[in-house]
Design an enzyme around this catalytic site. Sequence first.
Site, mmCIF file in Angstrom:
data_model
loop_
_atom_site.group_PDB
_atom_site.id
_atom_site.type_symbol
_atom_site.label_atom_id
_atom_site.label_comp_id
_atom_site.label_asym_id
_atom_site.label_seq_id
_atom_site.Cartn_x
_atom_site.Cartn_y
_atom_site.Cartn_z
ATOM 1 N N HIS A 1 0.818 -1.220 0.000
ATOM 2 C CA HIS A 1 0.000 0.000 0.000
ATOM 3 C C HIS A 1 0.850 1.269 0.000
ATOM 4 O O HIS A 1 0.305 2.374 -0.010
ATOM 5 C CB HIS A 1 -0.949 0.016 1.203
ATOM 6 C CG HIS A 1 -1.986 -1.075 1.147
ATOM 7 N ND1 HIS A 1 -2.857 -1.213 0.093
ATOM 8 C CD2 HIS A 1 -2.261 -2.097 2.005
ATOM 9 C CE1 HIS A 1 -3.638 -2.270 0.313
ATOM 10 N NE2 HIS A 1 -3.291 -2.825 1.454
ATOM 11 N N ASP B 1 -2.678 -10.649 -2.808
ATOM 12 C CA ASP B 1 -3.218 -10.194 -1.528
ATOM 13 C C ASP B 1 -4.698 -9.860 -1.733
ATOM 14 O O ASP B 1 -5.114 -9.483 -2.826
ATOM 15 C CB ASP B 1 -2.453 -8.941 -1.082
ATOM 16 C CG ASP B 1 -2.761 -8.523 0.341
ATOM 17 O OD1 ASP B 1 -1.937 -8.821 1.216
ATOM 18 O OD2 ASP B 1 -3.819 -7.894 0.570
ATOM 19 N N HIS C 1 -6.338 -7.395 -0.532
ATOM 20 C CA HIS C 1 -6.525 -5.955 -0.722
ATOM 21 C C HIS C 1 -5.828 -5.530 -1.999
ATOM 22 O O HIS C 1 -4.749 -6.003 -2.314
ATOM 23 C CB HIS C 1 -5.933 -5.187 0.465
ATOM 24 C CG HIS C 1 -6.521 -5.570 1.773
ATOM 25 N ND1 HIS C 1 -6.007 -6.586 2.542
ATOM 26 C CD2 HIS C 1 -7.596 -5.076 2.442
ATOM 27 C CE1 HIS C 1 -6.727 -6.705 3.633
ATOM 28 N NE2 HIS C 1 -7.708 -5.806 3.597
ATOM 29 N N ASP D 1 -4.453 -12.992 2.860
ATOM 30 C CA ASP D 1 -5.710 -12.644 3.515
ATOM 31 C C ASP D 1 -6.940 -12.997 2.678
ATOM 32 O O ASP D 1 -8.046 -12.645 3.042
ATOM 33 C CB ASP D 1 -5.715 -11.168 3.928
ATOM 34 C CG ASP D 1 -5.019 -10.287 2.916
ATOM 35 O OD1 ASP D 1 -4.708 -10.785 1.819
ATOM 36 O OD2 ASP D 1 -4.789 -9.110 3.209
#
Lengths: 556, 442
Positions: free
Chosen positions: B118, B157, B159, B246
């Site tokens: 991120h 991931d 996200h 995740d």
Amino acid sequence: MYLGLDVGGTHTDAVIIDKSGVIAHTKVATTHHNLLECINEAFKNVLTGIDPSHIKRVNLSTTLTTNAIIENKCEEVGIFVSGGPGINPAHYSIGNYYFIIDGQIDHRGTEITLLNLHQLEKALKKCRKKDIKVYTVVSKFSTRNPIHEQYIQQKLSDADFVSVGHTMSGNLNFPRRIATAYYNAAVWRLYNTFSYAIEESLKSLGVIAPVNILKADGGTIPLHVSRSIPVESILSGPAASVIGTMALCNITQDAVMLDIGGTSCDIALFADGAPLIEKDGIRLNTHNTLVRSLKTKSIGIGGDSAIKVDGTAVTAGPQRLGMSMAEGGQNPTIIDALNVIGTINFKNTARSQEGLSSLEKKSGIPAQTIAQQAITYALDIIYNEVMAMIDEVNSRPVYTIHEFLKGKVLQPKTIYLIGGPAKTLAFHITQRFGWNVKVPPYSQVANAIGAAVARTTVDIELFADTQRCRLLVPNLNVNIRIPQDYDVDNAIEDATNYMMQFLESIGVDERERQIEILQVYAFNMVDGFETTGKNIRVHCQVKPGILHQCRDILKI
Amino acid sequence: MQRYTEDMKAKSTLGVVFFPAFDWAIHPLHPEREERLLYTLDQLNEEGVFDIEGIYQYKPDIASYDDIMRTHFCFPDVSKVTTQSHLISAGGTIKAANLVMDHIVNKSFALVRPPGHHAMKVVHGARGFCNINIEAVMVEYIREHYPVKKIAIVDTDCHHGDGTQDIYWHDRDVLYISMHQDGRTLYPGTGAIHELGGPNALGTTINIPLPPNTSDEGFLMAMQRVVLPILKDFKPDIIINSAGQDNHYSDPITNMNFSALGYAQLTEMLNADIAVLEGGYSIQGALPYVNLGITLAMAGLDYSYVHEPDYSQKDLSQDKEITKYIKRLCDQVLKRYEECKKPSFKLMPGNYDVRKKEIYYDTDNIREMQLESIMVCDECRGVLKIETTSTVNPLCLGIEIPLNACDRCQKEGYRLLDHALSGDRYKYVQLIDRRNKKYVLY
């Protein structure tokens, strides 16, 4: 007086030490077919003219179990393994009676699935039919929860011996646990017969002192304790030399030990004077084990390494084709090369010259050059191996930022040289490394001295989980309930106490109960937004070294 | 005595750079805390993974400030937006890269924390638990030290890796593909299928926003139908996997149904050269098994026995409607990818294409305003200029002269720098000159 005995590949050495230092030593040929023979001979020799009742402690380093495993002279073992998901436990199959029993314990020690009793009964029946008397029981994560191992152990009440995984070590490593527990059962009977015989012969010689067995980590355990963990006696030879070197030289800094023999050179490392320990355990016969050991490495270079000339390339070792020509051998060796270039003047130098001249005739390279190059070759190998080992230690994984930034960096600048040809090579080793090289007195029997003066060592791993309210010290078979407010200070205190109690119970002198905390981790366990408990691990040991009484008498 | 050792030799040698940072947390109850990789380490140790022939464990390196400044514009400077843990985590990826690029091992896995995907081009602080984009630091390190041109990053991931997307938005030599839970249902909200890259790099950013409750079936379908064909078309020299974990069915902060076995299958299909751990916060129920699965799959070993303890009790089959939706989604993504190859409206070379961005740093609660200008260029990636101000910094400027910049873009970069330094408009100015390997903060 302290008696030390080391059974080696070629020779068996024994020494007796007292206030005036080494007062007797003997070297006899090792009788591989029956080790008791050479051990008894060495005992008799070394005790000649000495009152056996003055011996306070006997320490023994033997190759009995190592050889039995290497030569596959092991007893059949029934092995019951409960694995659960992960790597297929069939990969770790060992022995002829290996059975996988379904059942699962996770990394926290939670029992996820029960043992498959049907499979267990079937396996038991098969073993009984084959009249198997010794067993090994190992489950994955048994050091977090031994319930499956204990259950199967109970089912084996009629066995002569059951080797139980979690009692081998507190470390995590399922495949190593399987191999270790298996070896432990496989040599159990052989070892026990041997240990009683040793006690008998010492008694008959009038020695009434307690007997201890040397382990690969350079420490000892009392003989009676070793009867249930005979696997701890494997590969103790190199450790004997390391402890011997510590006894002969007062090592306080980073250092390297080179034990150069006829065939091979053993390398060991010291950090601030303490011998370095292998991270997980020693490897034997293609299997990694959980048997704690000193970090040592053996390479195929020694005084009797045969010199070879191939085209223009001069090499030495790893084969040994007999003794040096100076000593009556048939092939020129490193010793002969040292004779030819004049570093030493050892026995029959003319024969050495003859040997290298014959190589000159075949290759057209002058004998002097061959000798020089062979020595350079051997030294380069030793140098590179030492450097690689230091590098390996310094690049060992670390798991905290603190260790990463502030961790110890090994930077030895001293070499302790022991073994038969030690003196002859000292000059060249000094030149090659540019370090300080020391050759202690009695370096030829450093191994037996090491055996004599080694202290008793133990290491434990305490694991506490305050959410499950469990505390385990697997290799001491401690498994108790703890309160939820149990903390890291309690854990350190408990680890120390359990260790103390154990040392006392096996008869270790009060002065030798010096406990060192190696590592403490305490993690907050969080579930969602709440702390649910603490996960605490304490690793402590009595570190390998020299008995305090012996430090006094050796004045170190 | 018989032992099936031959099965247990890695078919691809694998270097695992393991650094759990057992003494670092964002704060004690934060998902990114000391405990995160504890059970993973226990599982790997208990399985004896590091005893398997061909799997080796390595210590990370520590990234230098140059390594960071080659990749990011850090304001006010690198030391204020990083801690040692970030430098070691980034250093872990550099180590992983060295192991593969120097042919010490065939593949490597940086099992390090804290994560990075991120973290964007400009860094004012932490967002989505990330300060430094550890994959990007690795990619830029590789391109500076090895003759590698084309790199693909596949982000698995849950996200959307908005940081990595931002850094490579204008870079046609780096293909960024992200599979993630649809941004309309999860942080950070971006990663829609129409996000395809900047004017100089259209089609080298690919997003596959999967619906909540996607199972193994859906993930593997997206791999098969979209990721693998695009990779085949792009022909990267190296494939990197941002291996966030995740998507797992037990993850506490996402809504997917991916399993450890599924992750292992995906890993085998992708056949990445280097994997880097990203997110994944089901630290007991998922990470130990997913990491084991990824490790075994990368090494070419049998992973069919790797299951979570509660795997057999779960119904992880995928709803038919979801399967249908993912099929349509895959077609749409491919269609847009193909459209990027067709000529489309673009500014004339030599002009700036300007984006205005507002960025929120959730972890550090910072708001940033950016004006990003990229020189449209046919010769190179184009000089990049970012004017940025945030709740913690006054107006700052970042100028990047890209790797293999053309002469015009190089000259333009220095013109921008001279202009910026002659006035007092900017508090800090950072120059990244990849042509001359100059990374300077003024």
